[in-house]
Design a protein around this motif. Structure first.
Motif, PDB file in Angstrom:
ATOM      1  N   ASN A 162       0.801  -1.227   0.000  1.00 35.87           N
ATOM      2  CA  ASN A 162       0.000   0.000   0.000  1.00 35.87           C
ATOM      3  C   ASN A 162       0.830   1.272   0.000  1.00 35.87           C
ATOM      4  O   ASN A 162       0.277   2.366  -0.057  1.00 35.87           O
ATOM      5  N   LYS A 163       2.163   1.135   0.097  1.00 35.52           N
ATOM      6  CA  LYS A 163       2.989   2.337   0.261  1.00 35.52           C
ATOM      7  C   LYS A 163       3.916   2.610  -0.918  1.00 35.52           C
ATOM      8  O   LYS A 163       4.362   3.746  -1.081  1.00 35.52           O
ATOM      9  N   LYS A 164       4.235   1.584  -1.718  1.00 35.00           N
ATOM     10  CA  LYS A 164       5.055   1.828  -2.897  1.00 35.00           C
ATOM     11  C   LYS A 164       4.259   2.705  -3.854  1.00 35.00           C
ATOM     12  O   LYS A 164       3.276   2.284  -4.442  1.00 35.00           O
ATOM     13  N   SER A 165       4.699   3.940  -4.046  1.00 36.27           N
ATOM     14  CA  SER A 165       3.861   4.893  -4.774  1.00 36.27           C
ATOM     15  C   SER A 165       4.633   5.834  -5.692  1.00 36.27           C
ATOM     16  O   SER A 165       4.026   6.572  -6.462  1.00 36.27           O
ATOM     17  N   LYS A 196      -2.526   6.018  -3.905  1.00 36.94           N
ATOM     18  CA  LYS A 196      -1.790   5.690  -2.685  1.00 36.94           C
ATOM     19  C   LYS A 196      -1.256   6.952  -2.010  1.00 36.94           C
ATOM     20  O   LYS A 196      -1.305   7.091  -0.787  1.00 36.94           O
ATOM     21  N   MET A 240      -1.956   8.632   1.780  1.00 33.49           N
ATOM     22  CA  MET A 240      -0.906   8.905   2.770  1.00 33.49           C
ATOM     23  C   MET A 240      -0.742  10.400   3.035  1.00 33.49           C
ATOM     24  O   MET A 240       0.232  10.814   3.662  1.00 33.49           O
ATOM     25  N   TRP A 280      -0.092  13.038   0.897  1.00 27.77           N
ATOM     26  CA  TRP A 280       1.142  13.469   0.254  1.00 27.77           C
ATOM     27  C   TRP A 280       1.372  14.978   0.372  1.00 27.77           C
ATOM     28  O   TRP A 280       2.496  15.422   0.642  1.00 27.77           O
ATOM     29  N   HIS A 324      11.133   8.780   4.231  1.00 30.19           N
ATOM     30  CA  HIS A 324      10.160   7.705   4.044  1.00 30.19           C
ATOM     31  C   HIS A 324      10.615   6.816   2.884  1.00 30.19           C
ATOM     32  O   HIS A 324      10.001   6.824   1.804  1.00 30.19           O
ATOM     33  N   TYR A 342      10.239   3.817   2.132  1.00 29.60           N
ATOM     34  CA  TYR A 342       9.288   2.814   1.672  1.00 29.60           C
ATOM     35  C   TYR A 342       8.442   3.310   0.498  1.00 29.60           C
ATOM     36  O   TYR A 342       7.778   2.533  -0.185  1.00 29.60           O
ATOM     37  N   LEU A 343       8.456   4.621   0.235  1.00 27.86           N
ATOM     38  CA  LEU A 343       7.652   5.173  -0.850  1.00 27.86           C
ATOM     39  C   LEU A 343       8.204   4.826  -2.227  1.00 27.86           C
ATOM     40  O   LEU A 343       7.453   4.689  -3.193  1.00 27.86           O
TER      41      LEU A 343
END
Length: 739
Positions: free
Chosen positions: A243-246, A286, A290, A292, A325, A327-328
């Motif tokens: 859900n976080k790879k964006s 996504k 989050m 953004w 962050h 993980y993005l």
């Protein structure tokens, strides 16, 4: 490399040795057996067993090759760029690689044929639109899918790109435009040293600017060039796990974020080498989830307390967010953004130039950047720069339903219907076809900075082709006011014109000249279409309608402004006629006054325009009266009258586009002005002079082709009948006078 070899040896030990042992035991088992039976191929039982075992071994070898191929492909795509060297990625976490490390045989999914690919581009200013055209050409050249462009642009770029895409009329291509002005305040508070200015920060607000139902988008800088199908990049979205790879990005290929560019260089914080934002995969859904906008804003505010300003615009802030962050980010293979800046190490990204996907000219020097393969890159870029954009109007067969019908330009659709309705057996078919062709148009090809505040201001309007380019500098020296020019050129000729203009000090000093490129298509010179396009871009109350092969007298611009103010032209339909003369000399001492012109007229250096070939065109001007006139005087319309006039723009009918090439293009326009009740008033102290040149191709066709002359007569008669229907009884005289 050692990891690959070790994995290969392990597979050989686990698979190969047991197979060989099993084969040996099977053969030994049947060694003492004697049998006369055979199969259909005539094998003995021992031979049959051997054949079966060979088949099994071959199947195992095929499986082994597929597995090794998958490992090899994974090794190629999983590269890290560390300290100037691309190395094998040994991580099993797919957060740092474009593919995972599974050894199963994986066949990548292809993008469905009719799936629309969404592309976002930030573009501001007149000059930036030229880069967009080259980028779009490179995408269209390779694409197989429908495309939907999202342009965040200022007022100028919006006008230019909307007109370009509408007139380009490429099947399967649609676009939306979003005003950058409405979102500038979101980023204008950020101090930015980058040459892109505030627009270099606009990619940060795409989650807010783009439609809320848009899930994902490819974001591109205007200075990138594609070397492959953009669908290959689009399908990488499927690898955004969790859900976080964006955000998909390619690592930065210089030492900028390592702080090694120069002494005491202090870059913004970044993860490793940092990332370049010339090519971005943004998963908007996504990122919105989050928050953004809040995320990047908090990061920017914190970092600006010590950094004071950005150096690389949005790229600095993207990197600071990713540092906090990680993980993005999803790392893209470096071939998707080969960066050609001065300090780049992009040469270590590829072994063959054919491996490249996207070239990024991310240096202010652009094509002058240093790279050992720069000539190859430059040639590829120049190919698209000069490529005929009309050839990219390719149909996407089977994808008609994908097209957003509410976004399709109705005029383009009507054009196709009209073309299909034409009778190809009509002897004048080629002329009729020219009238309805959609000509790709690039308005304001060069920078334009002029806003009229004077209610008597006048713009000179003209059109030209490549063979009249030499007239531009002289025209600019004679006319200091605004000019609107339509230039009929091929893509390659447009680039020649650009180089000519950029190399001319005279032209570069002028910011009040609008150059509008109309790209070549068809057999004839669309003279009246060009005039209409130039007219449509005028932003002054009055226009001076002239041809490019004339030079106006010095100070004609202030003279016309003064005269317009005295003539009360706002309430009355008046057209001011500027008398036309000509010279047969290529070198002329241009007269500085009416007295000098009359002296040259008496000496035979000058003549009244077309006195020796077409007197009817300017006979109503009454040159004999003009010689002694000191005040303006009115003349009546006569057949074939085609003067050069000053009129109020908002009252002016457009030129009739059925007339192409040579003949009746100005005559028809003056005739319609007369039908509307315009007065023709001769100016006593104004003049223009026609300069000699080689005959145009169209006049040569008129003189040599009987069919050309016949069709011109047919079109002329049709025009006169249209005037009768439009203006009623008063227009009957045009038909009567022609008999």
């Amino acid at each position: 490399m050692w990891r690959v070899r070790r994995r290969f040896l392990l597979l050989v030990l686990l698979v190969g040795v047991p197979l060989v042992t099993l084969l040996y035991l099977s053969l030994a088992r049947y060694d003492g057996v004697r049998s006369s039976s055979s199969n259909l191929l005539g094998f003995s039982s021992r031979e049959q067993v051997l054949a079966d075992r060979v088949r099994e071994v071959e199947q195992q070898n095929q499986m082994l090759r597929r597995q090794l191929s998958g490992i090899s492909q994974n090794q190629v795509q999983s590269v890290n760029y560390v300290d100037g060297i691309y190395t094998q990625n040994t991580s099993t976490d797919d957060s740092d690689t474009d593919t995972d490390n599974k050894t199963d045989c994986v066949v990548e999914d292809q993008v469905p044929k009719c799936e629309t690919i969404e592309v976002a581009i930030v573009c501001a200013g007149y000059n930036a639109t030229r880069g967009v055209v080259t980028l779009v050409k490179s995408i269209l050249f390779y694409r197989k899918n429908p495309l939907h462009f999202h342009f965040m642009s200022d007022k100028a770029a919006t006008l230019i790109l909307q007109t370009l895409l509408r007139t380009w009329n490429v099947p399967g291509v649609t676009a939306n435009f979003y005003s950058a002005e409405n979102l500038k305040e979101e980023v204008s508070w950020i101090p930015n040293k980058h040459y892109s200015g505030v627009y270099g920060l606009m990619k940060l607000v795409l989650t807010r600017a783009l439609p809320t139902d848009l899930e994902k988008v490819i974001v591109l800088d205007t200075d990138v060039t594609f070397a492959t199908d953009i669908a290959e990049l689009w399908k990488i979205f499927k690898k955004f796990k969790g859900n976080k790879k964006s955000i998909g990005l390619v690592e930065n290929q210089s030492d900028w974020y390592l702080g090694k560019i120069w002494k005491n260089h202090r870059p913004w914080p970044a993860l490793g080498r940092g990332f370049n934002t010339g090519v971005i995969l943004l998963h908007l859904e996504k990122l919105r989830g989050m928050k953004w906008m809040q995320m990047w804003r908090l990061t920017a505010e914190r970092e600006l307390m010590s950094m004071l300003s950005t150096s690389l615009a949005d790229q600095d802030i993207f990197n600071a967010v990713i540092k906090q962050h990680p993980y993005l980010v999803h790392k893209l293979p470096c071939a998707w953004n080969v960066q050609l800046s001065d300090n780049t190490k992009s040469e270590q990204c590829y072994t063959e130039v054919t491996d490249l996907k996207v070239i990024h000219w991310n240096s202010p020097k652009k094509l002058r950047v240093k790279n050992k393969h720069v000539e190859f890159f430059k040639n590829m870029y120049l190919t698209f720069l000069e490529y005929d954009g009309n050839l990219l109007r390719r149909e996407l067969f089977g994808c008609e339903k994908v097209q957003h019908l509410d976004e399709v330009d109705q005029k383009a659709t009507e054009t196709i219907d009209v073309l299909n309705a034409l009778d190809e057996d009509d002897q004048c078919y080629d002329f009729r076809r020219e009238r309805v062709l959609m000509h790709r148009t690039h308005l304001y090809f060069l920078d334009y900075q002029y806003e009229s505040v004077d209610d008597t201001d006048v713009t000179l309007v003209a059109q030209l082709s490549m063979d009249r380019l030499q007239m531009l500098e002289a025209l600019c020296r004679h006319w200091e006011g605004p000019i609107s020019l339509a230039l009929y050129m091929s893509d390659a000729e447009a680039q020649q014109f650009l180089r000519y203009a950029l190399g001319s000090e005279t032209l570069m000093q002028r910011k009040n000249v609008g150059y509008h490129i109309v790209y070549k298509e068809g057999q004839f010179y669309p003279v009246n279409l060009l005039r209409n396009i130039a007219l449509q871009q005028v932003n002054t109350p009055y226009v001076f309608l002239m041809d490019i092969d004339f030079l106006p007298m010095y100070n004609l611009y202030p003279y016309l402004k003064k005269t317009v103010g005295m003539m009360d032209m706002r309430r009355q339909k008046k057209s001011l006629v500027v008398p036309a003369f000509e010279t047969l000399r290529y070198r002329l001492s241009f007269p500085k006054s009416k007295a000098e012109l009359l002296s040259m007229l008496d000496m035979g250096t000058l003549y009244t325009f077309r006195y020796h070939v077409w007197q009817k065109g300017h006979a109503p001007t009454n040159y004999a009266k003009w010689r002694t006139a000191t005040t303006p005087y009115r003349v009546n319309w006569e057949p074939d009258f085609e003067p050069y006039i000053v009129v109020r723009k908002d009252q002016l009918p457009e030129y009739d586009t059925r007339f192409v090439g040579f003949g009746w293009n100005k005559v028809s326009h003056i005739m319609e002005l007369d039908a509307q009740g315009y007065e023709f008033i001769i100016l006593p102290n104004a003049f223009i002079i026609h300069m000699p040149h080689a005959p145009s191709f169209d006049i040569a066709k008129f003189r040599s082709s009987e069919q050309y002359r016949t069709c011109l007569k047919v079109l002329k008669e049709e025009f006169q009948k249209d005037l009768q229907r439009k203006y009623g009884f008063s227009a009957n005289k045009y038909v009567a006078n022609d008999r």
